[in-house]
Motif scaffolding. Sequence first.
Motif, mmCIF file in Angstrom:
data_model
loop_
_atom_site.group_PDB
_atom_site.id
_atom_site.type_symbol
_atom_site.label_atom_id
_atom_site.label_comp_id
_atom_site.label_asym_id
_atom_site.label_seq_id
_atom_site.Cartn_x
_atom_site.Cartn_y
_atom_site.Cartn_z
ATOM 1 N N CYS A 533 25.184 62.562 6.097
ATOM 2 C CA CYS A 533 25.127 61.110 6.099
ATOM 3 C C CYS A 533 24.732 60.651 4.699
ATOM 4 O O CYS A 533 23.714 61.070 4.168
ATOM 5 C CB CYS A 533 24.117 60.611 7.122
ATOM 6 S SG CYS A 533 23.807 58.855 6.976
ATOM 7 N N CYS A 536 21.228 58.361 4.939
ATOM 8 C CA CYS A 536 19.897 58.929 5.139
ATOM 9 C C CYS A 536 19.802 60.412 4.770
ATOM 10 O O CYS A 536 18.731 60.997 4.828
ATOM 11 C CB CYS A 536 19.436 58.725 6.591
ATOM 12 S SG CYS A 536 20.238 59.838 7.762
ATOM 13 N N TYR A 538 20.959 62.946 6.372
ATOM 14 C CA TYR A 538 20.940 63.825 7.526
ATOM 15 C C TYR A 538 22.185 64.722 7.524
ATOM 16 O O TYR A 538 23.294 64.256 7.252
ATOM 17 C CB TYR A 538 20.910 62.957 8.791
ATOM 18 C CG TYR A 538 20.898 63.709 10.087
ATOM 19 C CD1 TYR A 538 19.724 64.195 10.631
ATOM 20 C CD2 TYR A 538 22.094 63.910 10.786
ATOM 21 C CE1 TYR A 538 19.716 64.874 11.833
ATOM 22 C CE2 TYR A 538 22.093 64.590 11.994
ATOM 23 C CZ TYR A 538 20.907 65.063 12.512
ATOM 24 O OH TYR A 538 20.907 65.739 13.695
ATOM 25 N N CYS A 573 26.154 58.244 12.175
ATOM 26 C CA CYS A 573 25.088 59.217 11.992
ATOM 27 C C CYS A 573 24.172 59.260 13.226
ATOM 28 O O CYS A 573 23.664 58.211 13.649
ATOM 29 C CB CYS A 573 24.269 58.853 10.757
ATOM 30 S SG CYS A 573 22.786 59.837 10.588
ATOM 31 N N ASN A 575 21.286 60.132 13.351
ATOM 32 C CA ASN A 575 19.919 59.850 12.930
ATOM 33 C C ASN A 575 19.683 58.365 12.648
ATOM 34 O O ASN A 575 18.719 57.779 13.120
ATOM 35 C CB ASN A 575 19.595 60.695 11.692
ATOM 36 C CG ASN A 575 18.139 60.647 11.325
ATOM 37 O OD1 ASN A 575 17.288 60.723 12.214
ATOM 38 N ND2 ASN A 575 17.853 60.518 10.047
ATOM 39 N N CYS A 576 20.581 57.728 11.885
ATOM 40 C CA CYS A 576 20.330 56.343 11.467
ATOM 41 C C CYS A 576 21.472 55.414 11.857
ATOM 42 O O CYS A 576 21.469 54.243 11.502
ATOM 43 C CB CYS A 576 20.102 56.270 9.962
ATOM 44 S SG CYS A 576 21.619 56.476 8.999
ATOM 45 N N SER A 578 24.267 55.024 10.729
ATOM 46 C CA SER A 578 25.112 54.542 9.643
ATOM 47 C C SER A 578 26.539 55.064 9.828
ATOM 48 O O SER A 578 26.772 56.117 10.412
ATOM 49 C CB SER A 578 24.549 55.044 8.311
ATOM 50 O OG SER A 578 25.581 55.161 7.355
#
Length: 837
Positions: A533, A536, A538, A573, A575-576, A578
């Motif tokens: 990503c 972030c 990731y 993503c 995780n975030c 995005s």
Amino acid sequence: MYAKVIVDVPSRQTNRPYDYFVPPALIPWVEVGSRVGVPFGNRTVQGFVVDLTKRPDVAAGKLKDIAGVLDAHPPLTPELVELGRWVSRTYLCHEITALQAMIPGALKAKYERLVRLEPYEESELAFLVPRQLELIRYLEAKGSVPLDDLIQRYPGEGEWIKEQIRKGRFSETNSIRDRVGRKKLLTVYPPEPPELLEQYAGELPARAARQKDVLDYLRSNPHPVPLAELTKKLGVGAGTVKGLADKGWISIREVEVFRDPYADRDFRRTAPLPLTPEQEKVFGSISRSLTNSVHRVFLLHGVTGSGKTEVYLQSIQQCLDLGREAIVLVPEISLTPQMVERFKGRFGDQVAVLHSRLSQGERYDEWRKITLGQVKVAIGARSAVFAPFTRLGLIILDEEHESSYKQEDSPKYHAREVAIRRARYFGAAVVLGSATPSLESYARAAEEKPDHPDADEEALAASRKYRLLVMKDRVEGRPLPPVHIVDMRSELKDGNRSMFSRPLYNAIEQRLQRKEQTVLLLNRRGYSTFVMCRTCGYTLSCPHCDISLTYHQSSQAVRCHYCGYAERQAQVCPNCASEHIRYFGTGTQRVEEELAKLFPGIRVIRMDIDTTSEKGAHEKWLTQFANQQADVLLGTQMVAKGLDFPNVTLVGVIAADTMLNLPDFRAAERTFQLMTQVAGRAGRHHLPGEVFVQTYTPEHYSVQCASRHDFHSFVHTELEMRKLRDYPPYCRMILVTLSHEQIPLLVRTAETFAARVKEMASAEAARTGVLSDMEVLGPVASPISRIKDRYRFQCLIKYRKDTSVSERVREAVSSFDDLVRQERLQISVDVDPYLLM
Ligand SMILES: Nc1ncnc2c1ncn2[C@@H]1O[C@H](COP(=O)(O)OP(=O)(O)OP(=O)(O)O)[C@@H](O)[C@H]1O
Ligand SMILES: [Zn+2]
Ligand SMILES: [Zn+2]
């Protein structure tokens, strides 16, 4: 008579020969090396006879009979059985694992569970439903039926079948079957004598014109002919031919044939070339040792294009002339059609090709030609070192530095060491050839004294050193191509963000104008096409292994290379959330796209795992390139080796240093070797060549030395580094990896293990008075610290002279037997490891 048998039950407890009685009827068939079926526990397993004896170790009355012999001709020779013992001791694996590695996959046993009906009363059937009754009748008619078949035929009756087996109404037995059968071909035989055909032709009714064609054909060709060939040639149906057989005029029989993967290929026969003076000298040394039948190991250091292959070919000819046999090993990756062609072209039908791309059946048949003595030369990858010849005179390892000669699964053998071991047994010669010999081999090699070629032979043999043979020049004085290093950092500084530097771009453009060809290497190793990503940072990694997932464009999925886990490429993503999640790394596909953008109309052949997985794909691409149907051959390591195309005048390495950062003490050596090999593809014939190497570390000695074709400086520097850090060839290593699902137990065990090895070594030292030079590093978490949900810890054991170390390690490993069984702990041992992960 009694036989000692190694059974196909790979475990530490069963890793020893078991005694069996040889029933009188089987005595003529049971030899050392025979494959037999033997009762073991409550089943029948496959095993190999490793010894015959009149006096068994166990009281004779207690012994069971050998159940059967599986081949008319033993698949192993006594020499190979002995070699199996050596492999198992040297590489610390089970003996059965070593023996299995020597035979083709087709002969690895397939165990089948057979079901048969026990005697029953007709009255018992009264309660059965019709389907079950049908099943009973089916079993009755067939005798015994593979369980799988029965389940498939009666899918709804699984539970009921299980119950019958439990209650003993059906009995279950084991049988061993080969994975692949021999191929049978229906063959048409003319009558005996063939003159009868004339008479038969007269008896045919006039309307049987088709049958008359068949008889006419056989009259002019009175030989057996495959049915399929006959029907195709004459355009008649098989029924027409069978009709003639029904009359008893001709016969159709099943004949065993060899599947020949090269059957429809004509190999142009080649004659020996007059040797250059350098080749002559090298050939002279090898030839002398062949004639004297003394075991010798030669290290042939010949620059790319110096004509090593011709030396191999003429040495093999010499070996065959002396009535002996030869094995040629090449890395799988360079077992290209071009290579096969060179050997088939010189030795024709005397060559068997053992290739992992062949079907299991084809490989089995090639291998059988060796056991039956129908061929004298075997060419193949690593495992061909076990080719079951009985009069070996010569073993050649081409590209001896290649890491693919080391097997990464058990048995973790190195083909070079196995080759030397076999050659010693036969008094045969070994030739290790390379333009970039491995440091291990180079350190063991000593130069020949020019005035007394044979003077120090005995000292050499005693020290187990290699004889160094050198070819410094390319054939016909062609120069090695100049190599230009391109610093990619300054390209970037000057605003060039493309993966092609300006000099390489210009060079490609020039070739396109001149209609010459280019080879581009993208070194994939160390370059993962991982998913990251950009917002972030990731990265996607496998939920079961500590390793990043690899992006596969063709399937739009990400995959784990260790456990096969796959998932669809994420759109956002995890995780975030995005959307800027994308794959990184320079895959061959991306280079291809960029080439198409920069040079509209350019014809590119891309060779990587994705484009060459299909059978015959390799061959297809290389033929197209040879026929100049493409301007660029773009690929991974595959394009670096062995290829010899006259029109290639430019070689480009997209990124030379991707390997340098790997946790591998051979990283510099591998970089040097790869660059030298790929540079060697340019300018091998009349057109001069040129090489561009793009790199972010232009000052590194492996890049510098490769660009100057300077093997000696490289070796010198690298040996110093190895000495400083205490790595091979200055020491030997054994890597022990322990794995378990729980970290605490794993750490405790790994520590106990390390302590135990040390203890055993000091006990041994106290007993013999000789201090061990062994060193145990670790335990530490492995670089890949988890695979398939199992955590991994490793100990690296280093030693120099103390040859009893592997024995200590074996003892230490077996002292953990109980824990391995109870706690499902795994311990794997790798002697002289290549991968330290
Ligand atoms: N004695 C000779 N006379 C003429 N041509 C030769 C002779 N020996 C070899 N050649 C030719 O030289 C070329 C290079 O030879 P070869 O491919 O055997 O090199 P090599 O040493 O195996 O190189 P590499 O390590 O790069 O594979 C080939 O085209 C080969 O046919
Ligand atoms: Zn995984
Ligand atoms: Zn993110």
